[in-house]
Design an enzyme around this catalytic site. Structure first.
Site, short mmCIF file in Angstrom:
data_model
loop_
_atom_site.label_atom_id
_atom_site.label_comp_id
_atom_site.label_asym_id
_atom_site.label_seq_id
_atom_site.Cartn_x
_atom_site.Cartn_y
_atom_site.Cartn_z
N GLU A 107 2.33 -2.00 -11.21
CA GLU A 107 1.73 -0.09 -10.99
C GLU A 107 2.61 -0.04 -9.71
O GLU A 107 2.42 1.29 -9.37
CB GLU A 107 0.05 -0.08 -10.48
CG GLU A 107 -0.92 -0.21 -11.93
CD GLU A 107 0.06 0.25 -13.54
OE1 GLU A 107 0.71 0.82 -13.46
OE2 GLU A 107 -0.51 -0.47 -14.10
N HIS A 110 5.68 1.16 -10.11
CA HIS A 110 5.70 2.88 -11.22
C HIS A 110 5.76 3.83 -9.74
O HIS A 110 7.24 5.06 -10.21
CB HIS A 110 4.47 2.49 -12.38
CG HIS A 110 4.53 1.33 -13.62
ND1 HIS A 110 3.58 1.61 -14.03
CD2 HIS A 110 5.86 0.53 -13.78
CE1 HIS A 110 4.21 0.49 -15.18
NE2 HIS A 110 5.42 -0.02 -14.89
N TYR A 116 11.39 7.61 -6.31
CA TYR A 116 12.52 6.99 -5.97
C TYR A 116 13.09 8.52 -6.91
O TYR A 116 14.45 9.33 -6.51
CB TYR A 116 12.80 5.77 -6.72
CG TYR A 116 14.51 5.85 -6.86
CD1 TYR A 116 15.79 5.57 -6.11
CD2 TYR A 116 14.60 5.44 -8.59
CE1 TYR A 116 16.28 5.01 -6.48
CE2 TYR A 116 16.02 5.27 -8.83
CZ TYR A 116 17.16 5.00 -7.49
OH TYR A 116 18.64 4.81 -8.24
N GLU A 180 -3.69 4.67 -20.20
CA GLU A 180 -2.63 4.01 -20.38
C GLU A 180 -2.39 4.25 -21.97
O GLU A 180 -0.79 3.93 -22.54
CB GLU A 180 -2.72 2.50 -19.90
CG GLU A 180 -2.99 2.46 -17.92
CD GLU A 180 -2.76 1.08 -17.87
OE1 GLU A 180 -3.47 0.09 -18.23
OE2 GLU A 180 -2.00 0.95 -16.61
N HIS A 217 0.29 -3.76 -20.49
CA HIS A 217 -1.45 -3.98 -19.65
C HIS A 217 -2.21 -3.22 -20.96
O HIS A 217 -3.38 -3.16 -21.61
CB HIS A 217 -1.17 -2.47 -18.53
CG HIS A 217 0.02 -2.55 -17.74
ND1 HIS A 217 0.30 -1.30 -17.09
CD2 HIS A 217 0.07 -3.33 -17.69
CE1 HIS A 217 1.01 -2.16 -15.97
NE2 HIS A 217 1.58 -3.11 -16.96
#
Ligand code: FE
Ligand code: MN
Length: 334
Positions: A107, A110, A116, A180, A217
């Site tokens: 996570e 992520h 980024y 998720e 996950h």
């Protein structure tokens, strides 16, 4: 109450990982390691050029990209915080905790991806990371899972009664199955559809890696839920099952509203209705994974989504492990 179980109502020593009892947890850990990646490995050069050009992306596509960056940029942190602050305390089995540590790291990767993306495209971080407050369809999804799980943040909460184990299951269903497993998937489909058109392929590849992590996950979460059910069968009443189905159906509505909002006129030859059918298809799959009756009976309108996880770097890994793995737990690469 089960004395050798997953939860902290058992007598298991949380520091003693061998011998292992839940081999599926170990397998999910290994699958996570095999999909190791970092966002900086993926070049954003082409994405930057396309984002800056006014010839490549339509306004609709830009809107859709921003909505997805906005949703995911904070959803990853919400998930991480829930894992570390709520789930970890109650799941005392050591091999499951080993997986939770791995997941928490993923996570963080992520969240790093959205830092980024913001940096490389020169987006306003305040705008992106505030969208979970300012965009109603994003806020509705986040509020929905947060509300399901508030009781666990009470420091006196323990999984020592049937009622509290049910509350704990609300948290697991809220984050693993709904957040998720459902709320991420319209966004995955949109960003991978864009990538199929050769647009924003760097971000597309990052989303693909995230989707693979998220399918692990989700698989771990469903094994956790199903094991807790098996160890505490008294909690799995008809009333509780009906309640969970009701929650998941509400989540489906929120995800469809989000899909309409993120791409109102449709994009890339896909209309909003197809995204909605995809959401319903995904929701049925999630219901089946935790032994609840499916509700919609839709065909998968995007078969390429199930192939997306077979491509690139870990091709061999995914081809060779899936069958062998299925004996140990459940897996869903979608
Ligand atoms: Fe994630
Ligand atoms: Mn996740």
């Amino acid at each position: 109450m089960n004395k050798q179980g997953l939860l902290n109502n058992s007598t298991v020593d949380p520091n003693k990982i061998l011998p292992m009892r839940y081999l599926w947890a170990r397998q999910h850990y290994k699958n996570g390691v095999a999909n190791n990646w970092t966002p900086e490995e993926i070049s954003m050069q082409k994405d930057i050029e396309q984002w800056k050009s006014n010839k490549v992306l339509s306004e609709t596509e830009r809107h859709m990209i921003l909505w997805n960056l906005g949703f995911f940029s904070t959803a990853e942190s919400l998930t991480a915080n829930n894992l570390v602050l709520a789930v970890y305390r109650h799941v005392t089995n050591p091999e499951c905790r080993q997986y939770l540590l791995r997941q928490a790291y993923e996570e963080a990767v992520h969240t790093d991806t959205f830092i980024y993306c913001c940096d490389s495209l020169g987006l306003d971080p305040d705008e992106i990371f505030n969208m979970y407050e300012t965009i109603p369809t994003i806020k509705a999804k986040d509020d929905f899972v947060v509300k399901l799980t508030t009781s666990l943040f009470d420091p006196t909460f323990e999984t020592n009664t049937l009622e509290n184990i049910q509350k704990f299951l609300h948290d697991l269903v809220g984050y693993y199955v709904i957040m998720e497993g459902i709320f991420f998937y319209a966004g995955f489909a949109m960003m991978l559809a864009l990538r199929r058109q050769g647009k924003m392929t760097g971000i597309g590849e990052q989303f693909e890696y995230i989707m693979r992590d998220e399918s692990i996950h989700l698989a771990f979460g469903c094994d956790l839920i199903n094991t807790i059910k098996a160890e505490n069968p008294e909690i799995w009443t008809q009333a509780f099952q009906d309640e969970l189905v009701g929650l998941i159906k509400q989540a489906a509505i929120l995800e469809k509203q989000y899909a309409f909002d993120a791409c109102p006129q449709g994009v890339l030859g896909i209309n909003a209705e197809q995204f909605c059918n995809y959401v319903e298809y995904i929701v049925d799959r999630r219901l089946e994974r935790i032994d609840l009756p499916k509700q919609y009976g839709k065909e998968n309108p995007f078969p390429w989504m199930s192939q997306a996880t077979d491509l690139n770097k870990e091709k061999n890994f995914f081809e060779t492990r899936v069958t062998e793995y299925q004996t140990a737990g459940s897996l869903d690469w979608e």
